[in-house]
Design a protein around this motif. Structure first.
Motif, PDB file in Angstrom:
ATOM      1  N   GLN A  35      -8.772   1.438  -0.071  1.00  0.00           N
ATOM      2  CA  GLN A  35      -8.643   0.784   1.232  1.00  0.00           C
ATOM      3  C   GLN A  35      -8.019   1.716   2.263  1.00  0.00           C
ATOM      4  OE1 GLN A  35      -7.098  -3.228   1.468  1.00  0.00           O
ATOM      5  NE2 GLN A  35      -7.754  -3.703  -0.622  1.00  0.00           N
TER       6      GLN A  35
ATOM      7  N   ARG B 240      -1.566  -6.622   5.951  1.00  0.00           N
ATOM      8  CA  ARG B 240      -2.229  -7.569   5.058  1.00  0.00           C
ATOM      9  C   ARG B 240      -2.426  -8.948   5.667  1.00  0.00           C
ATOM     10  NH1 ARG B 240       0.991  -7.014  -0.549  1.00  0.00           N
ATOM     11  NH2 ARG B 240       2.741  -7.344   0.888  1.00  0.00           N
TER      12      ARG B 240
ATOM     13  N   ASP C 136      -4.498  -3.024   2.505  1.00  0.00           N
ATOM     14  CA  ASP C 136      -3.392  -2.957   1.559  1.00  0.00           C
ATOM     15  C   ASP C 136      -3.005  -1.486   1.443  1.00  0.00           C
ATOM     16  OD1 ASP C 136      -1.653  -2.872  -0.561  1.00  0.00           O
ATOM     17  OD2 ASP C 136      -2.891  -4.043  -1.929  1.00  0.00           O
TER      18      ASP C 136
ATOM     19  N   TYR D 214       0.857   1.338   9.727  1.00  0.00           N
ATOM     20  CA  TYR D 214       0.789   0.430   8.576  1.00  0.00           C
ATOM     21  C   TYR D 214       2.006  -0.492   8.614  1.00  0.00           C
ATOM     22  CZ  TYR D 214      -2.484   3.970   6.884  1.00  0.00           C
ATOM     23  OH  TYR D 214      -3.528   4.847   6.754  1.00  0.00           O
TER      24      TYR D 214
ATOM     25  N   ILE E 115       5.611  -0.391   5.799  1.00  0.00           N
ATOM     26  CA  ILE E 115       5.396  -1.588   4.998  1.00  0.00           C
ATOM     27  C   ILE E 115       6.652  -1.888   4.183  1.00  0.00           C
ATOM     28  CG2 ILE E 115       2.938  -0.989   4.827  1.00  0.00           C
ATOM     29  CD1 ILE E 115       3.446  -0.668   1.753  1.00  0.00           C
TER      30      ILE E 115
ATOM     31  N   THR F 170       2.807   4.326  -1.540  1.00  0.00           N
ATOM     32  CA  THR F 170       2.198   4.073  -0.228  1.00  0.00           C
ATOM     33  C   THR F 170       2.351   5.263   0.702  1.00  0.00           C
ATOM     34  OG1 THR F 170       2.030   2.513   1.609  1.00  0.00           O
ATOM     35  CG2 THR F 170       4.248   2.948   0.784  1.00  0.00           C
TER      36      THR F 170
ATOM     37  N   ASP G 106      -3.361   0.458  -1.803  1.00  0.00           N
ATOM     38  CA  ASP G 106      -4.673   0.598  -2.419  1.00  0.00           C
ATOM     39  C   ASP G 106      -5.340   1.878  -1.922  1.00  0.00           C
ATOM     40  OD1 ASP G 106      -7.728   0.218  -2.458  1.00  0.00           O
ATOM     41  OD2 ASP G 106      -7.065  -1.461  -3.690  1.00  0.00           O
TER      42      ASP G 106
END
Length: 259
Positions: free
Chosen positions: A77, A46, A71, A20, A99, A126, A74
């Protein structure tokens, strides 16, 4: 040799890795390193154009890479992304989340409360979501590695706002995940660098002073590079590091001690 031209004895041969923030400097470096060691990498982020650039570099070098716009804050997702990769690859071996947290770095007496709490909330959310989604599959196969990035420790400097507190929160989360997932053969490890000069924008205010300070505190008269990050990350998530969990791997060149 494999058909893609990479050696079949790479550290991560046959492993499936999720990354990510894979379009960023650190995420991209780790994605390239994992692929060079034989992993099939799935790069999430993203910004599609940035993801595709990293994936293109990997494919041109003979590796395997796929991208997905996700994302990482989310829940739906993240779960859909991980489940989709697991369905195709039949396993999830590595999850790496790097991220950004949208931090505003100011002294605590000056910072707005929302700016202070934002990175703490985003970091915890996250890493909880991405680890839980990967662990759901790792538990079934009784193996896997979750790699975190940033680290914490007792040292700090003035003016970081909520950023250092966010790193502290990540370490608490790492300890909890490592404890609960260890019985299923899943490792959770943090890597800390003390700062990577290559990631500081050339136009950043005070860049020269930051670079000098990072180098000054390092015992080895050098600092960690993106290549170092990729190489060490590949080792940590490989079977050669099978006994390492609930720990911080320090590659700060001596800038961070007594961890």
């Amino acid at each position: 040799m494999l058909n893609n031209g990479l050696p079949d004895n790479g550290l991560l041969h046959g492993k499936t890795a999720l990354i990510y923030g894979g379009g960023g400097a650190v995420g991209g470096a780790v994605a390239r390193a994992f692929a060079a060691e034989g992993a099939s990498v799935h790069i999430a982020g993203r910004t599609e154009a940035r993801l595709e650039k990293v994936a293109r570099d990997i494919r041109e070098a003979g590796g395997t890479a796929e991208t997905a716009v996700v994302d990482a804050l989310d829940e739906e997702q993240v779960d859909a992304f991980v489940n989709r990769v697991a369905k195709k690859s039949k396993r999830i071996d590595i999850s790496f989340n790097v991220i950004s947290f949208g931090d505003v770095q100011q002294p605590l007496m000056d910072i707005d409360v929302d700016d202070f709490t934002r990175p703490i909330s985003l970091a915890a959310r996250t890493h909880f979501l991405t680890t839980r989604a990967a662990a759901a599959h790792m538990v079934k196969q009784r193996s896997g590695v979750v790699l975190m990035f940033g680290g914490s420790g007792p040292q700090t400097v003035p003016g970081l706002g909520g950023f250092k507190v966010a790193l502290d929160a990540m370490e608490g989360l790492r300890r909890q995940w490592a404890l609960e997932l260890g019985k299923h053969g899943i490792r959770v490890v943090t890597m800390v660098t003390g700062g990577i000069i290559e990631t500081i924008p050339w136009q950043a205010e005070g860049r020269e002073e930051i670079v000098v300070e990072i180098a000054r505190t390092a015992h080895l008269n050098r600092t960690a590079t993106l290549t170092d990050v990729g190489n060490v990350a590949s080792f940590i998530v490989s079977d050669k590091a099978a006994a390492i969990t609930d720990a911080t791997v320090n590659i700060s060149a001596g800038a961070i001690v007594d961890y």
